[in-house]
Design a protein around this motif. Sequence first.
Motif, mmCIF file in Angstrom:
data_model
loop_
_atom_site.group_PDB
_atom_site.id
_atom_site.type_symbol
_atom_site.label_atom_id
_atom_site.label_comp_id
_atom_site.label_asym_id
_atom_site.label_seq_id
_atom_site.Cartn_x
_atom_site.Cartn_y
_atom_site.Cartn_z
ATOM 1 N N LEU A 108 0.836 -1.205 0.000
ATOM 2 C CA LEU A 108 0.000 0.000 0.000
ATOM 3 C C LEU A 108 0.872 1.257 0.000
ATOM 4 C CD1 LEU A 108 -2.451 -1.442 2.629
ATOM 5 C CD2 LEU A 108 -2.856 -1.254 0.170
ATOM 6 N N GLN A 109 0.686 2.066 -1.004
ATOM 7 C CA GLN A 109 1.582 3.210 -1.207
ATOM 8 C C GLN A 109 0.866 4.554 -1.304
ATOM 9 O OE1 GLN A 109 4.990 3.163 -1.289
ATOM 10 N NE2 GLN A 109 4.749 1.050 -0.584
ATOM 11 N N ARG A 110 -0.430 4.547 -1.536
ATOM 12 C CA ARG A 110 -1.154 5.795 -1.781
ATOM 13 C C ARG A 110 -2.351 5.885 -0.844
ATOM 14 N NH1 ARG A 110 1.578 9.119 -5.701
ATOM 15 N NH2 ARG A 110 2.881 7.669 -6.857
ATOM 16 N N VAL A 111 -2.669 7.091 -0.398
ATOM 17 C CA VAL A 111 -3.711 7.274 0.622
ATOM 18 C C VAL A 111 -4.724 8.325 0.180
ATOM 19 C CG1 VAL A 111 -4.139 7.867 3.045
ATOM 20 C CG2 VAL A 111 -1.959 6.812 2.394
ATOM 21 N N TYR A 112 -5.993 7.970 0.232
ATOM 22 C CA TYR A 112 -7.066 8.955 0.063
ATOM 23 C C TYR A 112 -7.773 9.096 1.406
ATOM 24 C CZ TYR A 112 -11.347 11.312 -1.128
ATOM 25 O OH TYR A 112 -12.369 12.216 -1.141
ATOM 26 N N VAL A 317 -9.658 13.088 -12.087
ATOM 27 C CA VAL A 317 -10.243 11.922 -11.429
ATOM 28 C C VAL A 317 -11.277 12.495 -10.458
ATOM 29 C CG1 VAL A 317 -9.814 9.883 -10.011
ATOM 30 C CG2 VAL A 317 -8.070 10.654 -11.656
ATOM 31 N N GLY A 318 -12.538 12.408 -10.866
ATOM 32 C CA GLY A 318 -13.593 13.162 -10.179
ATOM 33 C C GLY A 318 -14.107 12.533 -8.912
ATOM 34 N N HIS A 319 -13.232 12.331 -7.964
ATOM 35 C CA HIS A 319 -13.687 11.868 -6.646
ATOM 36 C C HIS A 319 -13.126 12.801 -5.593
ATOM 37 C CE1 HIS A 319 -15.297 9.166 -3.679
ATOM 38 N NE2 HIS A 319 -14.164 9.269 -3.012
#
Length: 460
Positions: A108-112, A317-319
């Motif tokens: 896991l490398q990216r966080v939202y 990226v529409g979130h």
Amino acid sequence: MMTKSHLADLDRRHLIHPVTNFRAHEQKGVTILQSGEGSWLEDSNGNRLLDGFAGLWCVNVGYGQQSVVQAAMEQMQRLPYATGYFSFGSEPAIQLAARLVELSPASLQRVYFSLGGSDAIDAAIRYITHYYNTLGQPQRKHFIALERGYHGSTAVGAGLTGLPAFHYNFDVPRENQHHIPCPYAYRSPVGDDPAALIAESVRQLRSKVEALGADNVAAFFCEPIMGSGGVVVPPAGWLRAMQDTCRELGILMLVDEVITGFGRTGPMFACTDEGVEPDMMTVAKGLTSGYAPMGALLMSEEIYATIADGPGGDRLVGHGQTYSAHPVSAAVGLEVLRLYLEGGMLAQGQAVAPYFSEHLQAMLQHPLVGDARSRGLLGALELVADKRTRAPFDPALKLNERLSRIAYENGIIFRAFADNILGFAPALCFSESEFDFLFERLTLSLDELLEQSDVLRAVT
Ligand SMILES: Cc1ncc(COP(=O)(O)O)c(C=O)c1O
């Protein structure tokens, strides 16, 4: 200040409570919680209560941690809000994202950042959909989760939750949302043998994917331990076996660590116990210990890079959400992480876990208790009418509601689910004497419940 009865009246008239029977709540009235310190709460009538459930399995560091309050206050004074839109950001949010990547499985490398667990799951569903559409596999729209699993209550995410109360009249699950049985040792048709339970889950997942067509399945979602479904503790090795099966079948795996994360089961994340490296992981609750709302979706570099660089990579990226990566929540999260690690809170939780488990196991002596199970500081007792046949009580008896009331009068709080499973999730700072108090008052409460004539009659 408003009087208590005025507040209760306003609550009855205006405030919609989560997951409740509206009219029953109005009749019962609100219990107003006033303050908290360590593992203890005080209500507006001045009753002191030992919280065996850490709020809603979230206040892992306990109440009244002044360093967390300080961190929030300083951030609020400096900058109460910074948007993450238009390439703006804030220092605590960036630091927290990097810390989470450091502490979580290497995949896991990216966080939202979300505002809680439900919208972290919602974000996962959106990004997975985007990912497969970008990959040129738009037919991969089917999601599989577990019966008794809980993945929050958004319009779509509630369909992955495997609990009927979250489906009724909400038009979920959708036709692309599916459930397989969970590894419920106490009630599984394959019995409680760990190897048999694991083999059965693997078989169920394989056969569901086969029935849907492997090329049509997007992902499998599961909790390492099913929390809201009644603290169903799978055997060791189960999560690893599910990951291996997902890999073999070519579908993504999301591990939902909203409850199990941040020391609840011992390690920082439950999936690291078995060397599991999921494609996605959701967290919330213990991330800020409930001091401020925040959740997160962690994802692999592969998913991120596919969305970033695939066809349509030049588009937005529409979130998003106004409060994604909120700086005050992030500052709280950083300080809470410091308490878990440098503050020794994780180690403290690990040290008392065997004592908690001993107490739970000792409760099997009670005439009402059929099963005791736990991992770390996440545990449950299951009440049964007949220990030999494991027959449950008639739901019409509403034992859970009666027991909650009795327990409250005896000064303790835990979760009594509708199917008479009692859930426990004490703060990691619970002391041995607090466990003694919890279980002494629990025994007293169960004795009082058993004295009620219809309960006594129902026990065989
Ligand atoms: C495993 C799991 N996922 C998701 C959620 C939803 O989180 P929230 O209530 O913060 O939206 C929960 C909440 O209990 C949970 O236990």
